[in-house]
Design a protein around this motif. Structure first.
Motif, PDB file in Angstrom:
ATOM      1  N   LYS A   1      23.799  33.804  37.399  1.00 40.88           N
ATOM      2  CA  LYS A   1      24.627  35.087  37.073  1.00 40.88           C
ATOM      3  C   LYS A   1      26.134  35.029  37.048  1.00 40.88           C
ATOM      4  O   LYS A   1      26.672  35.532  36.518  1.00 40.88           O
ATOM      5  CB  LYS A   1      24.259  36.111  38.380  1.00 40.88           C
ATOM      6  CG  LYS A   1      24.746  37.458  38.061  1.00 40.88           C
ATOM      7  CD  LYS A   1      24.194  38.396  36.962  1.00 40.88           C
ATOM      8  CE  LYS A   1      24.722  39.630  37.067  1.00 40.88           C
ATOM      9  NZ  LYS A   1      24.255  40.518  35.738  1.00 40.88           N
ATOM     10  N   ILE A   2      26.605  34.053  37.672  1.00 39.56           N
ATOM     11  CA  ILE A   2      27.986  33.865  37.441  1.00 39.56           C
ATOM     12  C   ILE A   2      28.749  33.596  36.084  1.00 39.56           C
ATOM     13  O   ILE A   2      29.628  34.229  35.960  1.00 39.56           O
ATOM     14  CB  ILE A   2      28.258  32.313  38.529  1.00 39.56           C
ATOM     15  CG1 ILE A   2      28.223  33.006  39.910  1.00 39.56           C
ATOM     16  CG2 ILE A   2      29.778  31.938  38.033  1.00 39.56           C
ATOM     17  CD1 ILE A   2      28.306  31.594  40.967  1.00 39.56           C
ATOM     18  N   PRO A   3      28.121  33.057  35.226  1.00 38.94           N
ATOM     19  CA  PRO A   3      28.999  33.234  33.929  1.00 38.94           C
ATOM     20  C   PRO A   3      29.124  34.572  33.592  1.00 38.94           C
ATOM     21  O   PRO A   3      30.007  35.018  32.688  1.00 38.94           O
ATOM     22  CB  PRO A   3      27.881  32.422  33.098  1.00 38.94           C
ATOM     23  CG  PRO A   3      27.410  31.426  33.813  1.00 38.94           C
ATOM     24  CD  PRO A   3      27.068  32.041  35.115  1.00 38.94           C
ATOM     25  N   THR A   4      27.908  35.413  33.670  1.00 37.80           N
ATOM     26  CA  THR A   4      28.240  36.792  33.344  1.00 37.80           C
ATOM     27  C   THR A   4      29.624  37.469  33.994  1.00 37.80           C
ATOM     28  O   THR A   4      30.197  38.336  33.366  1.00 37.80           O
ATOM     29  CB  THR A   4      26.900  37.513  33.417  1.00 37.80           C
ATOM     30  OG1 THR A   4      25.763  37.038  32.905  1.00 37.80           O
ATOM     31  CG2 THR A   4      26.838  39.086  33.072  1.00 37.80           C
ATOM     32  N   LEU A   5      29.482  37.260  35.254  1.00 37.58           N
ATOM     33  CA  LEU A   5      30.377  37.882  35.949  1.00 37.58           C
ATOM     34  C   LEU A   5      31.741  37.366  35.775  1.00 37.58           C
ATOM     35  O   LEU A   5      32.662  38.055  35.682  1.00 37.58           O
ATOM     36  CB  LEU A   5      30.203  37.634  37.641  1.00 37.58           C
ATOM     37  CG  LEU A   5      28.960  38.083  38.341  1.00 37.58           C
ATOM     38  CD1 LEU A   5      28.609  37.602  39.494  1.00 37.58           C
ATOM     39  CD2 LEU A   5      28.796  39.518  38.140  1.00 37.58           C
ATOM     40  N   ASP A   6      31.889  36.089  35.398  1.00 40.38           N
ATOM     41  CA  ASP A   6      33.062  35.443  34.964  1.00 40.38           C
ATOM     42  C   ASP A   6      33.666  36.050  33.526  1.00 40.38           C
ATOM     43  O   ASP A   6      34.729  36.457  33.418  1.00 40.38           O
ATOM     44  CB  ASP A   6      32.954  34.001  34.502  1.00 40.38           C
ATOM     45  CG  ASP A   6      34.327  33.182  34.232  1.00 40.38           C
ATOM     46  OD1 ASP A   6      35.293  33.638  34.583  1.00 40.38           O
ATOM     47  OD2 ASP A   6      33.981  32.344  33.320  1.00 40.38           O
ATOM     48  N   LYS A   7      32.446  36.523  32.838  1.00 38.01           N
ATOM     49  CA  LYS A   7      32.982  36.850  31.577  1.00 38.01           C
ATOM     50  C   LYS A   7      33.442  38.349  31.801  1.00 38.01           C
ATOM     51  O   LYS A   7      34.536  39.032  31.006  1.00 38.01           O
ATOM     52  CB  LYS A   7      31.457  37.253  30.733  1.00 38.01           C
ATOM     53  CG  LYS A   7      31.891  37.763  29.358  1.00 38.01           C
ATOM     54  CD  LYS A   7      30.583  37.701  28.359  1.00 38.01           C
ATOM     55  CE  LYS A   7      30.990  38.269  26.995  1.00 38.01           C
ATOM     56  NZ  LYS A   7      29.595  38.476  26.095  1.00 38.01           N
TER      57      LYS A   7
ATOM     58  N   GLU B   1      35.041  39.564  34.291  1.00 37.00           N
ATOM     59  CA  GLU B   1      36.367  39.116  34.956  1.00 37.00           C
ATOM     60  C   GLU B   1      37.416  39.088  33.858  1.00 37.00           C
ATOM     61  O   GLU B   1      38.476  39.562  33.863  1.00 37.00           O
ATOM     62  CB  GLU B   1      36.387  38.062  36.004  1.00 37.00           C
ATOM     63  CG  GLU B   1      35.722  38.309  37.207  1.00 37.00           C
ATOM     64  CD  GLU B   1      36.306  39.179  38.130  1.00 37.00           C
ATOM     65  OE1 GLU B   1      37.633  39.142  38.415  1.00 37.00           O
ATOM     66  OE2 GLU B   1      35.630  39.995  38.773  1.00 37.00           O
ATOM     67  N   ARG B   2      37.058  38.323  32.965  1.00 35.54           N
ATOM     68  CA  ARG B   2      38.159  37.928  31.819  1.00 35.54           C
ATOM     69  C   ARG B   2      38.284  39.094  31.038  1.00 35.54           C
ATOM     70  O   ARG B   2      39.219  39.505  30.502  1.00 35.54           O
ATOM     71  CB  ARG B   2      37.676  36.791  30.850  1.00 35.54           C
ATOM     72  CG  ARG B   2      37.738  35.526  31.562  1.00 35.54           C
ATOM     73  CD  ARG B   2      37.430  34.456  30.847  1.00 35.54           C
ATOM     74  NE  ARG B   2      36.094  33.933  30.898  1.00 35.54           N
ATOM     75  CZ  ARG B   2      35.155  34.048  29.957  1.00 35.54           C
ATOM     76  NH1 ARG B   2      35.546  34.161  28.832  1.00 35.54           N
ATOM     77  NH2 ARG B   2      34.104  33.654  29.961  1.00 35.54           N
ATOM     78  N   GLU B   3      37.095  40.001  30.790  1.00 39.02           N
ATOM     79  CA  GLU B   3      37.325  41.210  29.867  1.00 39.02           C
ATOM     80  C   GLU B   3      38.254  42.092  30.485  1.00 39.02           C
ATOM     81  O   GLU B   3      39.073  42.926  30.052  1.00 39.02           O
ATOM     82  CB  GLU B   3      36.037  41.884  29.905  1.00 39.02           C
ATOM     83  CG  GLU B   3      35.194  41.080  28.658  1.00 39.02           C
ATOM     84  CD  GLU B   3      33.953  41.697  28.380  1.00 39.02           C
ATOM     85  OE1 GLU B   3      33.524  42.634  29.216  1.00 39.02           O
ATOM     86  OE2 GLU B   3      33.112  41.017  27.530  1.00 39.02           O
ATOM     87  N   LEU B   4      38.062  42.393  32.099  1.00 38.93           N
ATOM     88  CA  LEU B   4      38.787  43.318  32.765  1.00 38.93           C
ATOM     89  C   LEU B   4      40.591  42.773  32.640  1.00 38.93           C
ATOM     90  O   LEU B   4      41.351  43.590  32.872  1.00 38.93           O
ATOM     91  CB  LEU B   4      38.342  43.227  34.205  1.00 38.93           C
ATOM     92  CG  LEU B   4      36.965  44.008  34.305  1.00 38.93           C
ATOM     93  CD1 LEU B   4      36.682  43.845  35.951  1.00 38.93           C
ATOM     94  CD2 LEU B   4      37.245  45.734  34.073  1.00 38.93           C
ATOM     95  N   ALA B   5      40.742  41.520  32.717  1.00 36.62           N
ATOM     96  CA  ALA B   5      41.786  40.763  32.703  1.00 36.62           C
ATOM     97  C   ALA B   5      42.826  41.140  31.161  1.00 36.62           C
ATOM     98  O   ALA B   5      43.694  41.455  31.203  1.00 36.62           O
ATOM     99  CB  ALA B   5      41.952  39.540  33.029  1.00 36.62           C
TER     100      ALA B   5
ATOM    101  N   ASP C   1      36.694  30.663  35.535  1.00 33.80           N
ATOM    102  CA  ASP C   1      37.373  31.181  36.756  1.00 33.80           C
ATOM    103  C   ASP C   1      37.226  30.291  37.750  1.00 33.80           C
ATOM    104  O   ASP C   1      36.179  29.700  38.067  1.00 33.80           O
ATOM    105  CB  ASP C   1      36.728  32.729  36.986  1.00 33.80           C
ATOM    106  CG  ASP C   1      37.821  33.013  38.310  1.00 33.80           C
ATOM    107  OD1 ASP C   1      38.721  33.730  38.375  1.00 33.80           O
ATOM    108  OD2 ASP C   1      37.075  32.713  39.454  1.00 33.80           O
ATOM    109  N   LYS C   2      38.407  29.817  38.422  1.00 33.42           N
ATOM    110  CA  LYS C   2      38.372  28.603  39.412  1.00 33.42           C
ATOM    111  C   LYS C   2      37.521  28.953  40.776  1.00 33.42           C
ATOM    112  O   LYS C   2      36.752  28.073  41.080  1.00 33.42           O
ATOM    113  CB  LYS C   2      39.776  28.363  39.978  1.00 33.42           C
ATOM    114  CG  LYS C   2      40.746  27.749  38.728  1.00 33.42           C
ATOM    115  CD  LYS C   2      41.944  27.417  39.343  1.00 33.42           C
ATOM    116  CE  LYS C   2      42.701  26.708  38.168  1.00 33.42           C
ATOM    117  NZ  LYS C   2      44.189  26.169  38.864  1.00 33.42           N
TER     118      LYS C   2
END
Length: 562
Positions: free
Chosen positions: A524-530, A532-536, A480-481
């Protein structure tokens, strides 16, 4: 008659179909049961929290009342506040972490508003330590890793081994031979706390940040804190400029004292300051205890403000990030911090290149134009002020070039080495001077060499390198950018502080906290990014989960013990 029968049969079939459609499947029924169970768990947890909070208030109030009546009212109030803070921080770890972060920029102001007791400088740990204990208990209960990242475990064992070797082989003999007023063992314990005490912030931030909303909330809080602290610092400058506060000259200082920061000249917020306009001397502490802490707060804030200005999803908060970055620039000039005056612009340029924002013209150009216009206007209105700061920086550089100064410190410390061990844990740590005589070493890596010897310095640098590499890998994993931009800003901060040779920022607030905070955020950010992609793409994430379940070995296929 036949037509009526057909109509009745068709109606019955339609009813059966409708009832078949309405009737929930076993999976839907199970999900409803799970939802009800979750609702019951939430209501039970809420009731327990309310009960705990009421008991904490009652217990703290009773203890405080007894101490106030028997001993002293002030002690009773302090005991009530302390017990309440400890108990609530243990139960509400996330809120305690936020309170801990909010308190840091104003700790110096609170300390001197309440009398200046040195113990008040440890008040922030009343939020941190109970929250840390709560997180550790949660990790044990759920069987989660307590020490993060994994790569830091081996280097940290080496660091602890070197610290304890110096404690028992250097500090302990010093303790046996120590005279009155010396306590080398307590000095060493405090040095260990300063060195590694805030490393578990990585664990706290990793497990307490549940979603990207928590991340954005935390970094938005940081932007507001920067603006508030800089605004208070600017008011401090105006009060000195207009004569509302006496400054150093107004307190009757003369000679060498005109060039030293002191508590006698304290103004509005913060602690010791220096303001001698006739000598061209100004070193403001802002909201912190001392001017050098304020300078490093401005340097650290440049990283956080840059991340919010370029990477927040909301245009409003990006604007607020720009404002916080501008206030950092202004205070770097106004407060007379030479190192901040040099490093803040350099950091913004470095971040623009390393995070790739230079190529992001849609955001970089508008923000760059806005900041440029504001800074040009401020410079045009106060050319003498800026020129004075630049001249002061040049004079300091010419008198003692930083690279030569660092090499000189290394040379002096190396000459005082005896064997592979150092001269004792915290023997050059400024915060440990209350327990005995220390040596002033003004750069971080020579200080470590003096205290722990060459092997200790090597172990600590391995630990910082492992954290830097782990945070870089986490940043590179992010897709995520916006999150990637935040991760880049925090990783550059970790990289910069890990190897910056001048001064000792990792020993003092706020860098001693912000370094570990930034590392925890990046990890922690890679987990949050994952997430976000699962929700999308929920369908894609379900397919991946089903594939994992299909490929997972069944109990029959699992290897049996021999």
């Amino acid at each position: 008659m036949a037509t009526k029968k057909r109509k009745k049969q068709s109606q019955k079939r339609s009813k059966k179909r409708s009832t078949a459609k309405v009737q929930p499947s076993p999976e839907q029924e199970l999900s409803r049961k799970e939802q009800r169970a979750k609702e019951r768990e939430v209501s039970q947890a809420r009731a327990q929290l309310i009960q705990f909070t009421i008991l904490a208030f009652v217990f703290s109030g009773v203890v405080g009342l007894l101490l106030g009546v028997v001993v002293e009212p002030t002690l009773g109030v302090a005991a009530t506040a302390g017990l309440l803070c400890l108990s609530l921080s243990f139960k509400y770890q996330r809120q305690a972490l936020y309170a801990f972060i909010i308190y840091i920029p104003f700790s110096g102001t609170v300390t001197y508003m309440l009398g200046g007791n040195s113990l008040l400088q440890l008040a922030k740990d009343a939020f941190y330590i109970p929250a840390l204990i709560g997180v550790i208990q949660m990790c044990r209960k759920k069987r989660l890793d307590i020490l993060l990242p994994q790569a830091v475990k081996a280097p940290m064992v080496l660091v602890l081994a070197m610290v304890f070797m110096n404690l028992f082989l250097v500090n302990l003999p010093q303790q046996i031979e120590a005279g009155d007023g010396e306590n080398p063992m307590m000095m060493g314990i405090l040095g260990l706390k300063i060195l590694l005490g805030y490393l578990p912030i990585i664990t706290c931030i990793y497990y307490l940040m549940r979603t990207s909303k928590d991340l954005y909330f935390l970094l938005r809080i940081q932007a507001v804190l920067v603006i508030t602290a800089c605004a208070l610092g600017f008011v401090q400058y105006l009060m000195l400029k207009t004569g509302v506060c006496a400054g150093t000259e107004g307190t009757g200082a003369a000679g060498v004292d005109l060039f030293k920061a002191s508590l006698q000249s304290r103004c509005f917020v913060g602690g010791a300051l220096l303001y001698s306009p006739s000598q061209g001397q100004i070193r403001l502490p802002g909201t912190f205890v001392a001017p050098w802490q304020w300078g490093w707060f401005l340097i650290s804030s440049a990283f956080f403000s840059f991340g919010t200005a370029f990477n927040d999803r909301s245009p409003f908060w990006r604007l607020l990030g720009i404002i916080s970055l501008i206030t950092v620039f202004v205070m770097a000039v106004v407060s007379g911090q030479r190192i901040a005056l040099f490093l803040v612009p350099a950091i913004v340029v470095l971040l623009s290149v390393l995070t790739g924002q230079v190529t992001n013209l849609k955001r970089f150009v508008p923000i760059g134009v806005i900041m440029g216009l504001i800074l040009v206007v401020l410079t045009a209105r106060n050319p003498e002020l800026l020129q004075e700061r630049v001249d002061s920086f040049e004079a300091r550089w010419n008198a003692s070039p930083p690279h030569e100064f660092v090499m000189q410190q290394f040379d002096e410390v190396w000459k005082s080495q005896n064997g592979i061990l150092g001269n004792g844990v915290a023997r050059a740590t400024n915060g440990a001077r209350i327990f005995g005589e220390i040596r002033l070493v003004e750069t971080y890596h020579p200080k470590l060499l003096y205290e722990l010897g060459p092997l200790g310095l090597l172990a600590i640098m391995l630990m910082y390198t492992s954290i830097t590499v782990a945070t870089f890998k986490a940043y590179r994993k992010t897709k995520d950018k916006n999150l990637r931009g935040y991760a880049a800003s925090m990783w550059v901060f970790v990289l910069f502080i890990s190897y910056f040779p001048y001064y000792y920022p990792l020993d003092v607030e706020p860098v001693s906290v912000y370094y570990w905070l930034a590392a925890g955020i990046v990890l922690k950010i890679p987990t949050l990014d994952k997430q976000e992609r699962e929700l999308a793409n929920p369908t894609q994430s379900r397919r991946l989960r089903s594939r994992k379940k299909a490929t997972a070995p069944t109990p029959e296929d699992a290897p049996q013990p021999v």
